[in-house]
Design an enzyme around this catalytic site. Structure first.
Site, PDB file in Angstrom:
ATOM      1  N   PHE A 111     -18.198  -8.511 -54.974  1.00 51.59           N
ATOM      2  CA  PHE A 111     -19.081  -9.298 -55.852  1.00 51.59           C
ATOM      3  C   PHE A 111     -19.534  -8.521 -57.075  1.00 51.59           C
ATOM      4  O   PHE A 111     -19.946  -9.122 -58.073  1.00 51.59           O
ATOM      5  CB  PHE A 111     -20.290  -9.818 -55.063  1.00 51.59           C
ATOM      6  CG  PHE A 111     -21.427  -8.838 -54.966  1.00 51.59           C
ATOM      7  CD1 PHE A 111     -21.496  -7.929 -53.927  1.00 51.59           C
ATOM      8  CD2 PHE A 111     -22.413  -8.813 -55.931  1.00 51.59           C
ATOM      9  CE1 PHE A 111     -22.539  -7.008 -53.851  1.00 51.59           C
ATOM     10  CE2 PHE A 111     -23.463  -7.906 -55.861  1.00 51.59           C
ATOM     11  CZ  PHE A 111     -23.522  -7.000 -54.820  1.00 51.59           C
ATOM     12  N   LYS A 112     -19.447  -7.195 -57.018  1.00 50.84           N
ATOM     13  CA  LYS A 112     -19.928  -6.403 -58.149  1.00 50.84           C
ATOM     14  C   LYS A 112     -19.155  -6.715 -59.433  1.00 50.84           C
ATOM     15  O   LYS A 112     -19.643  -6.471 -60.526  1.00 50.84           O
ATOM     16  CB  LYS A 112     -19.873  -4.923 -57.809  1.00 50.84           C
ATOM     17  CG  LYS A 112     -20.923  -4.560 -56.755  1.00 50.84           C
ATOM     18  CD  LYS A 112     -21.032  -3.086 -56.493  1.00 50.84           C
ATOM     19  CE  LYS A 112     -22.162  -2.780 -55.543  1.00 50.84           C
ATOM     20  NZ  LYS A 112     -21.900  -3.216 -54.147  1.00 50.84           N
ATOM     21  N   ASP A 113     -17.946  -7.278 -59.300  1.00 52.96           N
ATOM     22  CA  ASP A 113     -17.183  -7.664 -60.493  1.00 52.96           C
ATOM     23  C   ASP A 113     -17.925  -8.699 -61.339  1.00 52.96           C
ATOM     24  O   ASP A 113     -17.764  -8.719 -62.557  1.00 52.96           O
ATOM     25  CB  ASP A 113     -15.827  -8.250 -60.088  1.00 52.96           C
ATOM     26  CG  ASP A 113     -14.865  -7.187 -59.569  1.00 52.96           C
ATOM     27  OD1 ASP A 113     -14.917  -6.046 -60.072  1.00 52.96           O
ATOM     28  OD2 ASP A 113     -14.066  -7.502 -58.676  1.00 52.96           O
ATOM     29  N   MET A 116     -20.295  -6.532 -63.375  1.00 54.12           N
ATOM     30  CA  MET A 116     -19.658  -5.446 -64.109  1.00 54.12           C
ATOM     31  C   MET A 116     -18.723  -5.972 -65.193  1.00 54.12           C
ATOM     32  O   MET A 116     -18.685  -5.443 -66.300  1.00 54.12           O
ATOM     33  CB  MET A 116     -18.905  -4.583 -63.102  1.00 54.12           C
ATOM     34  CG  MET A 116     -18.915  -3.136 -63.401  1.00 54.12           C
ATOM     35  SD  MET A 116     -20.545  -2.371 -63.546  1.00 54.12           S
ATOM     36  CE  MET A 116     -20.688  -1.543 -61.996  1.00 54.12           C
TER      37      MET A 116
END
Ligand SMILES: *Cc1c(COP(=O)(O)O)cnc(C)c1O
Length: 463
Positions: A111-113, A116
């Site tokens: 999920f960090k995409d 980011m």
């Protein structure tokens, strides 16, 4: 729209400055001075829109005049163009009233995409406009580093240097960091553990001469722009299940409290969220805090959901700030106590305020593995260990007429060993990255020594 520090001793900043600054100079975290509200009609109008348009409408009130509308739309479009699913954040159904929000269709399968990829576009745009160039450094236990590298690879205004503990990240995670070929990407394998990497990054920021020389910048999970980008999928998913006409609840596998705090912001904006459930693995400081009313550090134990193995949950400071009625003096005092004594009791009023919003639960290693197995048998869905922690805790909340949405934070192929052990199935990588194991790797091994690490960064960015 201005941003203020949770510790009250730093000047208020614009969105753009807040994003570039990261941590406030007084050690606090930036929060919006006021939370913009969306009316029920505005929320209802999001139904059926493309993810990018929902992102624009939800984030627009927070960015002030940092970007023009058409331009901001453009940057959002670029951020999510590389995702492997048209819906960006699709929902699948697990049980009668239990849904999984798949947040792993981005380039590094976690999920960090979502945050980011957007922050990469925003940084590049702002820095180019200002004629500046920065060196982004970060320490990673796996997911953050690869997401940062994917987001900044090939951009002109940034070098990105990621420190990871040599031999202690999964092969998929390592390859995601070492195979991008762009000249501005530098993976550094440190002979040490994750805490050593994090300490080195902290020390670099404290080394003012070095910090200024290479123009250090950070994009860790306390950066407000990352929280903001994560608010969007709370809206997109809730609206697909009938919000604002129907309430929804969320269960969020939690480490640094960034993802679930984004859910709180959505709720403050007017999204009808009933419960926000904190799901932890056996590193359960947040669960204990909600249960016992005291925030107390313990040692970190490694788990099969490593991205949630934390001792101190940095974004929780933002939750405390609101729970203490935005009393920055009180928050500064708590953080001093945390440093001096390793913990603090939460006041009656504040713990009551937190319990009004958050529930919590903890999932052991055995329960995590068992949940991967039962989810697979019961639904055919293969889930990663972090997601399994969420599913287990969500199930413990019991049946409710309010739909429960559990956040699926990573793709199972990112943690193939734990998943295969629990299901007997080796989770394949999505087709678009099936050649990950064939790409050549590029990495610099470096001693766990500040001077050595700084020397490598100096040399790499000069090229
Ligand atoms: C980072 C991460 C988490 C924890 O998110 P926080 O915002 O730190 O609470 C959970 N699952 C995965 C897969 C992650 O990468």
């Amino acid at each position: 729209m201005k941003y203020i520090s949770t510790r009250g001793q730093s000047p208020a900043l614009s969105f753009e400055e807040t994003m570039l600054t990261g941590l406030a100079p007084d050690g606090g975290l930036y929060v919006p001075e006021t939370i913009p509200a969306m009316t029920a009609d505005e929320i209802a109008a999001l139904a059926g829109l493309p993810y990018e348009e929902i992102a624009f409408r939800v984030m627009r009130p927070f960015i002030g005049d940092s970007f023009e509308d058409a331009h901001f739309r453009d940057l959002i479009g670029k951020a999510y163009a590389g995702f492997g699913h048209e819906a960006r954040a699709p929902l699948v159904q697990l049980g009668p009233n239990h849904f999984l929000l798949e947040l792993f269709h981005g380039p590094t399968l976690a999920f960090k995409d979502f945050a980011m990829q957007l922050i990469g576009q925003l940084f590049e745009d702002v820095l180019t406009r200002r004629g500046e160039r920065v060196t982004i450094v970060g320490a990673t236990s796996g997911d953050t580093g690869s997401a940062a590298i994917e987001a900044f690879r090939g951009l002109d205004a940034v070098d990105v240097c990621i420190l990871y503990p040599h031999g202690r990240v999964s092969e998929v995670q390592r390859r995601q960091m070492t195979t991008p070929s762009e000249a501005n990407v530098h993976a550094l394998a440190v002979d040490g553990d994750f805490d050593d990497c994090q300490a080195a990054v902290k020390a670099m920021f404290a080394d003012h001469a070095f910090r200024d020389e290479v123009r250090l910048a950070a994009v860790n999970s306390i950066n407000w722009a990352r929280v903001l980008a994560q608010v969007v999928y709370y809206f997109s998913s809730a609206v697909s299940l009938g919000a604002p006409h129907r309430q929804v609840s969320f269960t969020v596998p939690t480490g640094n409290f960034g993802d679930i705090f984004a859910g709180y912001i959505a709720r403050q904006m007017g999204l009808p969220i009933d419960r926000l459930v904190i799901a932890t693995n056996r590193n359960d400081i947040l669960h204990r805090t909600i249960r016992d009313g005291a925030y107390v550090k313990e040692g970190v134990e490694p788990t099969i959901s490593p991205s949630m193995d934390i001792q101190v949950s940095s974004n929780f400071e933002r939750a405390l700030f609101d729970a203490y009625g935005r009393d920055a003096g009180a928050v500064a005092q708590l953080m001093d106590e945390l440093k001096a004594r390793g913990g603090f009791p939460v006041s009656q009023g504040a713990i009551g305020a937190l319990r009004d919003i958050y529930d919590s639960g903890r999932c052991s290693e055995e329960e995590t593995a068992a949940t991967i197995t039962t989810t697979f048998r019961g639904t055919g869905e293969i889930v990663c260990p972090h997601t399994a922690v969420g599913i287990k805790v969500a199930e413990e909340q019991g049946a409710s007429a309010t739909p429960m949405i559990t956040l699926a934070t990573a793709h199972p192929a990112k943690f193939p060993d734990a998943v295969e052990a629990a299901t007997g199935v080796h989770p394949p990588l999505p087709k678009r990255m099936a050649d990950l194991y064939d790409r050549s790797e590029r990495v610099t091994r470096v001693a766990n020594d500040l001077a050595a690490i700084e020397a490598v960064i100096r040399e790499k960015r000069a090229k």
